[in-house]
Design an enzyme around this catalytic site. Structure first.
Site, PDB file in Angstrom:
ATOM      1  N   GLU A 330     -18.077  16.096   0.203  1.00 26.07           N
ATOM      2  CA  GLU A 330     -16.832  15.899   0.950  1.00 26.07           C
ATOM      3  C   GLU A 330     -17.093  15.751   2.447  1.00 26.07           C
ATOM      4  O   GLU A 330     -17.738  16.590   3.083  1.00 26.07           O
ATOM      5  CB  GLU A 330     -15.903  17.097   0.701  1.00 26.07           C
ATOM      6  CG  GLU A 330     -14.648  17.138   1.544  1.00 26.07           C
ATOM      7  CD  GLU A 330     -13.665  16.045   1.195  1.00 26.07           C
ATOM      8  OE1 GLU A 330     -13.127  15.416   2.130  1.00 26.07           O
ATOM      9  OE2 GLU A 330     -13.433  15.818  -0.008  1.00 26.07           O
ATOM     10  N   THR A 370     -11.405  10.426   0.013  1.00 28.77           N
ATOM     11  CA  THR A 370     -12.253  10.782  -1.127  1.00 28.77           C
ATOM     12  C   THR A 370     -12.113   9.783  -2.267  1.00 28.77           C
ATOM     13  O   THR A 370     -13.107   9.384  -2.886  1.00 28.77           O
ATOM     14  CB  THR A 370     -11.894  12.196  -1.624  1.00 28.77           C
ATOM     15  OG1 THR A 370     -12.220  13.138  -0.599  1.00 28.77           O
ATOM     16  CG2 THR A 370     -12.666  12.551  -2.887  1.00 28.77           C
ATOM     17  N   HIS A 488     -13.888  20.887   3.811  1.00 27.35           N
ATOM     18  CA  HIS A 488     -12.536  20.339   3.977  1.00 27.35           C
ATOM     19  C   HIS A 488     -11.700  21.408   4.655  1.00 27.35           C
ATOM     20  O   HIS A 488     -11.834  22.593   4.354  1.00 27.35           O
ATOM     21  CB  HIS A 488     -11.945  19.989   2.598  1.00 27.35           C
ATOM     22  CG  HIS A 488     -10.735  19.104   2.656  1.00 27.35           C
ATOM     23  ND1 HIS A 488      -9.552  19.510   3.253  1.00 27.35           N
ATOM     24  CD2 HIS A 488     -10.508  17.847   2.201  1.00 27.35           C
ATOM     25  CE1 HIS A 488      -8.670  18.540   3.149  1.00 27.35           C
ATOM     26  NE2 HIS A 488      -9.210  17.524   2.523  1.00 27.35           N
ATOM     27  N   ASP A 541     -18.766  11.166   0.423  1.00 30.24           N
ATOM     28  CA  ASP A 541     -17.671  10.305  -0.040  1.00 30.24           C
ATOM     29  C   ASP A 541     -17.127   9.464   1.114  1.00 30.24           C
ATOM     30  O   ASP A 541     -16.771   8.314   0.951  1.00 30.24           O
ATOM     31  CB  ASP A 541     -16.556  11.130  -0.699  1.00 30.24           C
ATOM     32  CG  ASP A 541     -15.919  12.154   0.236  1.00 30.24           C
ATOM     33  OD1 ASP A 541     -16.513  12.460   1.293  1.00 30.24           O
ATOM     34  OD2 ASP A 541     -14.831  12.667  -0.103  1.00 30.24           O
ATOM     35  N   HIS A 542     -17.097  10.057   2.313  1.00 30.00           N
ATOM     36  CA  HIS A 542     -16.640   9.342   3.518  1.00 30.00           C
ATOM     37  C   HIS A 542     -16.997  10.203   4.715  1.00 30.00           C
ATOM     38  O   HIS A 542     -17.525  11.314   4.570  1.00 30.00           O
ATOM     39  CB  HIS A 542     -15.133   9.074   3.483  1.00 30.00           C
ATOM     40  CG  HIS A 542     -14.296  10.315   3.350  1.00 30.00           C
ATOM     41  ND1 HIS A 542     -13.911  11.067   4.425  1.00 30.00           N
ATOM     42  CD2 HIS A 542     -13.784  10.944   2.256  1.00 30.00           C
ATOM     43  CE1 HIS A 542     -13.192  12.106   4.010  1.00 30.00           C
ATOM     44  NE2 HIS A 542     -13.101  12.055   2.696  1.00 30.00           N
TER      45      HIS A 542
END
Length: 692
Positions: A330, A370, A488, A541-542
C-alpha cells in the site's frame, strides 16, 4: 415585502461565500499547492470562484425555498388540518408496517430515513394543529433547526474539502464518492486519524453561534407569512435563478487552464462531487480523441511479434512450476526507499532485499488508487477512463494473471487484511477465479492489532504463512496475491515493533512498520519447505501522493518493484522505462511459461520490448515514451510535455525528478500512439475481447 422574505437566503449566502473564500485562500497557501500564481491568476481564480460559489448556493438553497413555500396557517384550519394529519399518519403506518413498501424496494436505509422523516413531520404538524397558541414558538424551533442544518453542512463541507485537499491536492472527485459509499472505513479512518472530539466540538460551537445570529436577525420574517400570489412570484423567481445557475455551474466547470492547482482552487467541491458521482465511468468514444479503429489496433499491436490481440507465447526453455507470491504494498512511493535517495532509513528490509533481487528501477504505477494497482497487476492492461475495472459491473471472467496460473494447475488466492468487499475487491477477484482470504477468515486470537482498514500487516503475514503451508501440502504449486494495508492513514500499528510509536500516526511509521512486517514474513517463509521453490514479487500499488504542478507529475507515479528468489533470480538492476502492466508478463517469461496471452503489457527482456509507461487519473490518460509525456483528456483535449530528468545528488543513478515543459508543437506520432493504446483498450473492454 419581497426583500424582507429573502433575508434568510442573504445571510446564509453571505456566510457561505465567506467560508468558501477562506477555504480558497487556505488552498493558495497550502504546502501541497506547489504552483505559483501571478496577480492576474489570483484575481481570475477568486472571481471565477466567487461566481461558482454564488451559483452553487442558489441551487443548494432549493430546500430552504421549498420550506418557505409550504409555510402556511391556513392548512391547520378545519377540516384540512385533520385530513393532512390523517394522511401523514397513514403514510407513516404504511412505511412502518407494510413489508414491501416502495422505500424498502430501494434497499439500504432509505426506508428507515423515510420513516423518521414522515414521523417527525407528523409529530410537529400535530403539535401545531392542536396547540395553535404555541404555533409561532414551534415554527421558530423548526426554523432554527433548518438554519442549523444549513450552517452545519456549510461548515462541515468546508472542513471536509480542506482535509480532502490536504490528502489528495484536489477538490472532490471519485475518491470522495468512494468515501461516501464506504462509510464504515471512512468514518473509522477519520476517527483514528484526527482529533475528532475537539474538531467536532469546535464545529458544533461555531455552528450554534452562527445559527443563533442568523436566527435572531431573520426570525421576524415568520410572523407574517406570504400569501399564495406572493409565493408563486417567489417560486417563479427561484426557478429562473436555478435554471441560470445550472447552466452557469456547468459552463464554469469547463473553464480550464495550464495550472491544475488554479483549476482546482477556483472550482467548487459540490458540483465536482455530483459530477464524479454521476460519471464513475467515462465513455472513451464520447469524450476522447479518436482515430480509425482498425488503424488504432494496428498501431497498438505492432509492439507484439504476432501483431494480434490473442497471441501464443512460446518459451525456449522448460517451464518452471515455482510457487509465486505477489505482494502489493500500500502507497509505497519509490522515494521512501534508500535506493531512490531516501535518508530516513524507513525501509531497511526492502532495501536489503533489493540488493538480492532483480530490481526494476524505472517502473511507474498506472494510477493513484489501490484498485488501479490491482487492475494493472491482475489484468496487465493500460488504465481506462473513469473508474477502475475492478469497481465496474462488467468485471468478471477477464483474462488475468490468475487465469494463467490456473491453466498451469496452480492454487490461486487473493489475500487481504481488511474486508474484501471494500473497493469491490471480493466481487472482482471472486468473479475471476481467485479464492479469497480476508479478515473474515481470521479467528479472534489471530489478531494482535487492527484498525479500520484491517488487521496489522504482521497478522496477515502469519496468516499468509499458514495459508501457504496448507497449499504446499496439496502438492500443487500456488500463486498468492497479498495486498498490504498498514501503510495507510491513520498509520496505526502495534507498539514496540519499530522505533516510531504507533500513536505517532505518521506516514514514515506506516512505511517502516510494513517493512518490519515483510521482514517477519520472509523470516517465517525461510523456515518452510516451499521457500526455495518460490518466487516473490514485491511492488507498490501506487505512490503516497499524486499531487503536482501538472495533471500527471511523472515522479509521483514512480514505484519500487523487485523479483526475488533465492538461488534462482540473480541480483541485477533493470533501468529501462517500464509500466506496472509489464511486471507479470516479465515474470511469466522468467518462469518460461508457454501460454495464450491477451495481456497488453510486455516481457521487458524480449527483444521487441518498447520502453514506455502508462500513467493516469480518472480523466487524464498519459503515455510516456521517448522523453515525452502525451496526455489525452475530455473533451478531446491533447497535451504533450517534454520530460527532462533532473538527477539528484543523493542517488544519481535512480533518483529523478522530471522537468515537464508543455510543448507548442506536438509530436503527432506519439499522439497517435497514445490514442491507439487507450482507444484500443477501451474498445476491447467494451466488446469483451479481453475476457477469457
Amino acid at each position: 415585502m419581497y426583500p424582507q422574505k429573502i433575508k434568510p437566503f442573504l445571510y446564509l449566502g453571505i456566510f457561505y461565500l465567506i467560508i468558501s473564500l477562506v477555504i480558497r485562500v487556505i488552498f493558495f497557501f497550502h504546502p501541497i499547492t506547489t504552483a505559483s500564481f501571478s496577480v492576474f491568476e489570483v484575481i481570475k481564480v477568486l472571481s471565477i470562484g466567487f461566481l461558482n460559489d454564488a451559483f452553487v448556493f442558489v441551487l443548494a438553497s432549493s430546500i430552504l425555498a421549498i420550506y418557505f413555500l409550504f409555510l402556511s396557517n391556513s392548512k391547520y384550519k378545519k377540516p384540512y388540518g385533520y385530513i393532512i394529519l390523517g394522511i401523514l399518519v397513514l403514510f407513516f403506518l404504511y412505511i412502518w408496517l407494510v413489508p414491501n413498501n416502495i422505500f424498502k424496494q430501494y434497499g439500504g436505509s432509505i426506508s428507515e430515513v423515510a420513516l423518521t422523516f414522515v414521523g417527525i413531520k407528523a409529530l410537529f404538524f400535530a403539535l401545531m394543529l392542536f396547540l395553535p397558541n404555541q404555533r409561532i414558538k414551534i415554527r421558530n424551533v423548526l426554523y432554527f433547526i433548518t438554519l442549523l442544518l444549513y450552517v452545519l453542512l456549510i461548515i462541515f463541507n468546508a472542513v471536509s474539502e480542506y482535509f480532502f485537499y490536504n490528502e489528495f491536492g484536489v477538490r472532490y472527485n471519485f475518491i470522495a464518492v468512494d468515501y461516501l459509499i464506504y462509510t464504515n472505513e471512512v468514518i473509522g479512518n477519520v476517527m483514528e486519524s484526527y482529533p475528532v472530539i475537539p474538531l467536532f466540538s469546535a464545529i458544533l460551537i461555531v455552528t450554534l453561534a452562527i445559527t443563533w445570529f442568523i436566527f435572531k436577525k431573520t426570525k421576524n420574517e415568520l410572523l407574517e407569512l406570504p400569501n399564495f400570489k406572493q409565493k408563486m412570484v417567489l417560486l417563479g423567481s427561484f426557478i429562473v435563478l436555478s435554471l441560470i445557475s445550472v447552466w452557469a455551474v456547468s459552463s464554469l466547470m469547463k473553464i480550464k487552464s495550464e495550472n491544475v492547482f488554479a483549476d482546482e482552487i477556483e472550482n467548487n467541491g459540490l458540483p465536482k462531487f455530483y459530477w464524479a458521482f454521476t460519471h464513475n465511468e467515462l465513455d472513451y468514444f464520447q469524450f476522447y480523441s479518436q482515430i480509425d479503429q482498425r488503424e488504432a489496433e494496428k498501431n497498438f499491436l505492432s509492439q507484439f511479434p504476432e501483431h494480434t490481440l490473442k497471441r501464443t507465447i512460446t518459451a525456449e526453455q522448460p517451464e518452471l512450476k515455482k510457487n509465486v507470491v505477489l505482494i502489493s504494498i500500500e502507497s509505497l512511493s519509490a522515494d521512501f526507499m534508500e535506493h531512490y535517495g531516501n535518508t530516513q532509513k524507513i525501509t531497511p528490509f526492502l532495501d536489503s532485499l533489493a540488493n538480492q533481487s532483480l530490481m526494476f528501477t524505472n517502473l511507474y504505477a498506472t494510477g493513484n488508487r489501490t484498485v488501479r494497482g490491482l487492475e494493472a497487476l491482475t489484468l496487465c492492461i493500460p488504465p481506462t477512463a473513469g473508474e477502475s475495472i475492478i469497481k465496474r459491473d462488467d468485471n468478471k471472467n477477464k483474462f488475468t494473471t490468475g487465469s494463467v496460473f490456473k491453466s498451469k494447475g496452480y492454487d490461486v488466492k487473493f489475500l487481504y487484511g481488511g474486508y474484501s468487499y471494500f473497493d469491490n475487491m471480493s466481487d472482482f477477484f471472486g468473479g475471476n477465479g481467485y479464492d479469497i482470504v480476508d479478515r473474515n477468515n481470521f479467528k479472534p486470537e489471530e489478531i494482535t492489532f487492527a484498525n479500520v482498514w484491517g488487521v496489522a500487516d504482521e497478522d496477515m503475514a502469519r496468516k499468509a504463512i499458514q495459508v501457504m503451508n496448507s497449499e504446499a501440502k496439496s502438492g500443487k504449486p500456488f500463486f498468492n496475491h497479498w495486498m498490504t494495508v498498514s501503510n495507510h492513514r491513520p498509520f496505526t500499528y502495534p507498539d514496540g515493533r519499530i522505533d516510531i510509536p504507533g500513536t505517532a500516526k505518521s506516514r514514515e511509521g506506516g512505511v517502516k512498520y510494513t517493512d518490519y512486517s515483510l521482514r517477519l514474513f520472509f523470516e517465517m517463509a525461510k523456515k518452510q519447505d516451499w521457500y526455495k521453490n518460490t518466487v516473490f514479487v514485491i511492488i507498490a500499488d501506487h505512490c503516497a501522493s499524486s499531487a503536482g504542478k501538472t495533471e500527471l507529475p511523472m515522479e509521483k507515479y514512480r514505484i519500487p518493484a523487485m523479483i526475488f528468489s533465492e538461488g534462482y533470480i540473480q541480483p541485477q538492476k533493470f533501468d529501462k522505462l517500464m509500466s506496472q502492466i509489464d511486471l507479470m508478463p516479465t515474470l511469466f517469461g522468467l518462469l518460461n511459461f508457454s501460454y495464450q496471452s491477451k495481456f497488453l503489457g510486455q516481457d521487458v527482456f524480449k527483444k521487441e520490448f518498447q520502453p514506455k509507461a502508462y500513467i493516469a487519473t480518472y480523466q487524464d490518460l498519459g503515455f510516456v515514451k521517448d522523453g515525452y509525456m502525451t496526455i489525452i483528456s475530455p473533451v478531446k483535449k491533447v497535451k504533450q510535455y517534454s520530460l527532462t530528468a533532473e538527477q539528484s545528488d543523493l542517488a544519481p543513478e535512480f533518483k529523478y525528478k522530471y522537468d515537464e515543459k508543455l510543448l507548442k508543437n506536438n509530436n503527432e506520432q506519439l499522439i497517435n500512439e497514445t490514442i491507439s493504446a487507450y482507444q484500443s483498450t477501451s474498445y476491447w473492454l467494451k466488446t469483451k475481447q479481453l475476457n477469457r
